[in-house]
Design a protein around this motif. Structure first.
Motif, PDB file in Angstrom:
ATOM      1  N   MET A 161       0.816  -1.213   0.000  1.00  0.00           N
ATOM      2  CA  MET A 161       0.000   0.000   0.000  1.00  0.00           C
ATOM      3  C   MET A 161       0.845   1.257   0.000  1.00  0.00           C
ATOM      4  O   MET A 161       1.820   1.354   0.752  1.00  0.00           O
ATOM      5  CB  MET A 161      -0.943   0.011   1.202  1.00  0.00           C
ATOM      6  CG  MET A 161      -1.895   1.186   1.189  1.00  0.00           C
ATOM      7  SD  MET A 161      -3.357   0.908   2.206  1.00  0.00           S
ATOM      8  CE  MET A 161      -4.254   2.445   1.902  1.00  0.00           C
ATOM      9  N   LEU A 162       0.464   2.173  -0.873  1.00  0.00           N
ATOM     10  CA  LEU A 162       1.030   3.520  -0.858  1.00  0.00           C
ATOM     11  C   LEU A 162       0.001   4.425  -0.209  1.00  0.00           C
ATOM     12  O   LEU A 162      -1.074   4.660  -0.760  1.00  0.00           O
ATOM     13  CB  LEU A 162       1.347   4.005  -2.275  1.00  0.00           C
ATOM     14  CG  LEU A 162       1.838   5.456  -2.401  1.00  0.00           C
ATOM     15  CD1 LEU A 162       3.101   5.679  -1.583  1.00  0.00           C
ATOM     16  CD2 LEU A 162       2.084   5.820  -3.864  1.00  0.00           C
ATOM     17  N   PHE A 163       0.327   4.913   0.987  1.00  0.00           N
ATOM     18  CA  PHE A 163      -0.615   5.711   1.761  1.00  0.00           C
ATOM     19  C   PHE A 163      -0.619   7.167   1.296  1.00  0.00           C
ATOM     20  O   PHE A 163       0.380   7.680   0.801  1.00  0.00           O
ATOM     21  CB  PHE A 163      -0.241   5.685   3.249  1.00  0.00           C
ATOM     22  CG  PHE A 163      -0.346   4.323   3.875  1.00  0.00           C
ATOM     23  CD1 PHE A 163      -1.526   3.904   4.454  1.00  0.00           C
ATOM     24  CD2 PHE A 163       0.748   3.481   3.894  1.00  0.00           C
ATOM     25  CE1 PHE A 163      -1.619   2.649   5.043  1.00  0.00           C
ATOM     26  CE2 PHE A 163       0.678   2.223   4.486  1.00  0.00           C
ATOM     27  CZ  PHE A 163      -0.513   1.806   5.054  1.00  0.00           C
ATOM     28  N   GLN A 164      -1.743   7.810   1.515  1.00  0.00           N
ATOM     29  CA  GLN A 164      -1.820   9.253   1.286  1.00  0.00           C
ATOM     30  C   GLN A 164      -0.816   9.939   2.216  1.00  0.00           C
ATOM     31  O   GLN A 164      -0.744   9.640   3.398  1.00  0.00           O
ATOM     32  CB  GLN A 164      -3.238   9.748   1.578  1.00  0.00           C
ATOM     33  CG  GLN A 164      -3.443  11.218   1.272  1.00  0.00           C
ATOM     34  CD  GLN A 164      -4.902  11.635   1.481  1.00  0.00           C
ATOM     35  OE1 GLN A 164      -5.778  10.798   1.644  1.00  0.00           O
ATOM     36  NE2 GLN A 164      -5.156  12.911   1.467  1.00  0.00           N
ATOM     37  N   GLY A 165      -0.001  10.824   1.676  1.00  0.00           N
ATOM     38  CA  GLY A 165       1.008  11.481   2.491  1.00  0.00           C
ATOM     39  C   GLY A 165       2.216  10.610   2.795  1.00  0.00           C
ATOM     40  O   GLY A 165       3.048  10.970   3.625  1.00  0.00           O
ATOM     41  N   ALA A 166       2.299   9.446   2.137  1.00  0.00           N
ATOM     42  CA  ALA A 166       3.411   8.492   2.255  1.00  0.00           C
ATOM     43  C   ALA A 166       3.439   7.761   3.603  1.00  0.00           C
ATOM     44  O   ALA A 166       3.760   6.590   3.674  1.00  0.00           O
ATOM     45  CB  ALA A 166       4.771   9.145   1.998  1.00  0.00           C
ATOM     46  N   ALA A 167       3.094   8.455   4.719  1.00  0.00           N
ATOM     47  CA  ALA A 167       2.998   7.822   6.050  1.00  0.00           C
ATOM     48  C   ALA A 167       4.275   7.088   6.440  1.00  0.00           C
ATOM     49  O   ALA A 167       4.257   5.932   6.846  1.00  0.00           O
ATOM     50  CB  ALA A 167       1.793   6.877   6.110  1.00  0.00           C
ATOM     51  N   LEU A 168       5.406   7.778   6.333  1.00  0.00           N
ATOM     52  CA  LEU A 168       6.685   7.184   6.689  1.00  0.00           C
ATOM     53  C   LEU A 168       6.966   7.377   8.181  1.00  0.00           C
ATOM     54  O   LEU A 168       6.458   8.306   8.808  1.00  0.00           O
ATOM     55  CB  LEU A 168       7.812   7.813   5.862  1.00  0.00           C
ATOM     56  CG  LEU A 168       7.654   7.716   4.342  1.00  0.00           C
ATOM     57  CD1 LEU A 168       8.779   8.458   3.647  1.00  0.00           C
ATOM     58  CD2 LEU A 168       7.591   6.265   3.893  1.00  0.00           C
ATOM     59  N   PHE A 169       7.806   6.501   8.732  1.00  0.00           N
ATOM     60  CA  PHE A 169       8.187   6.587  10.138  1.00  0.00           C
ATOM     61  C   PHE A 169       9.407   7.491  10.266  1.00  0.00           C
ATOM     62  O   PHE A 169      10.508   7.127   9.819  1.00  0.00           O
ATOM     63  CB  PHE A 169       8.508   5.206  10.702  1.00  0.00           C
ATOM     64  CG  PHE A 169       7.365   4.233  10.641  1.00  0.00           C
ATOM     65  CD1 PHE A 169       6.265   4.370  11.475  1.00  0.00           C
ATOM     66  CD2 PHE A 169       7.387   3.170   9.743  1.00  0.00           C
ATOM     67  CE1 PHE A 169       5.213   3.470  11.422  1.00  0.00           C
ATOM     68  CE2 PHE A 169       6.346   2.261   9.683  1.00  0.00           C
ATOM     69  CZ  PHE A 169       5.251   2.413  10.526  1.00  0.00           C
TER      70      PHE A 169
END
Length: 258
Positions: A87-95
């Motif tokens: 999944m590629l999340f909206q806003g990338a959602a990286l840690f």
């Protein structure tokens, strides 16, 4: 003889209190096909994704993924099913607490128990696949531009070479040129994997680039679905208004009623 769809929704309904969000959604996505769901904010696009992933349980209806009824799986079977997804999340959602390479390798290490050395090699290769050099893997996500963060998110989505990939508003927050770069990368990466993809967006340029078929969700129902080449002659006033971005039309009239 037709093959079993990779994803199929039959009369899926979901409400939150008195608000009905999904009101009988029917969708079928064959293996290897790219379907894009378009629609305005609050029309139920994200809820549809969450129901397929099992993050939300539909009130009624059936959701099958690769022939399995996803609404009736136990925790062990659901975990196995989720291994099929990227999944590629909206806003990338990286840690932010992890360097870029560990973000890309997160599912490999945490989900599959892969050792860090092998996971890092895969992460570096996937970063290269989306046009980022190995030294980017050492950076923190906060050091990256929005476009680079999206590329990292895409690298993470394809890291485990999933059978199914979800794209949640993949071009949100990007300028038109970078958005087109991301769209091209999505098409290339999906073709390389032969994956089945489901995307949600209100960006018609993105939908036209990455879709095989387009479906429009409005007031909890799919009101039109067809090959992307047919959307300009859909014959549906709601679709025509949405893709033209016009302020006048049946959608505006519905908004004024509410």
């Amino acid at each position: 003889m037709t093959s079993t769809p990779m994803i199929e929704l039959s009369d899926v309904q979901k409400s939150f209190g008195s608000k009905t969000v999904l009101n009988g959604v029917d969708l079928s996505i064959p293996k290897g096909q790219s379907l894009v769901i378009i629609g305005g904010s609050g029309t139920g696009k994200s809820v549809t994704l969450k129901c397929i992933l099992g993050l939300l349980k539909p009130d009624s209806g059936v959701i099958t993924v690769d022939g399995q009824d996803a609404t009736k799986l136990g925790s062990r079977d659901r975990k196995a099913l989720l291994q099929k997804f990227g999944m590629l999340f909206q806003g990338a959602a990286l840690f932010d607490s992890l360097p870029v390479w560990q973000n890309v390798a997160f599912g490999l290490i945490q989900g599959q128990g892969m050792n860090k050395k092998d996971a890092r090699e895969i992460a570096t290769e996937k970063l290269r696949r989306v046009g980022l050099s190995p030294d980017v893997g050492l950076l923190s996500p906060s050091e990256l531009s929005g476009g680079m963060q999206k590329r990292v998110g895409l690298a993470r989505a394809i890291a485990a070479e999933p059978e199914i990939i979800f794209f949640d508003e993949p071009t949100t927050g990007l300028d038109p040129i970078m958005a087109d770069v991301i769209n091209d990368l999505i098409v290339e990466c999906v073709q390389d994997l032969g994956a089945t993809t489901l995307s949600i967006t209100h960006d018609m340029a993105s939908a036209r680039k990455i879709a095989d078929r387009i479906a429009m969700l409005y007031q909890g129902k799919i009101i039109w679905e067809g090959p992307k080449a047919d959307i300009d002659r859909s014959g549906n006033d709601y679709v025509t208004q949405f893709i033209s971005g016009s302020a006048t039309g049946p959608i505006q009239m519905e908004l004024l009623k509410n």
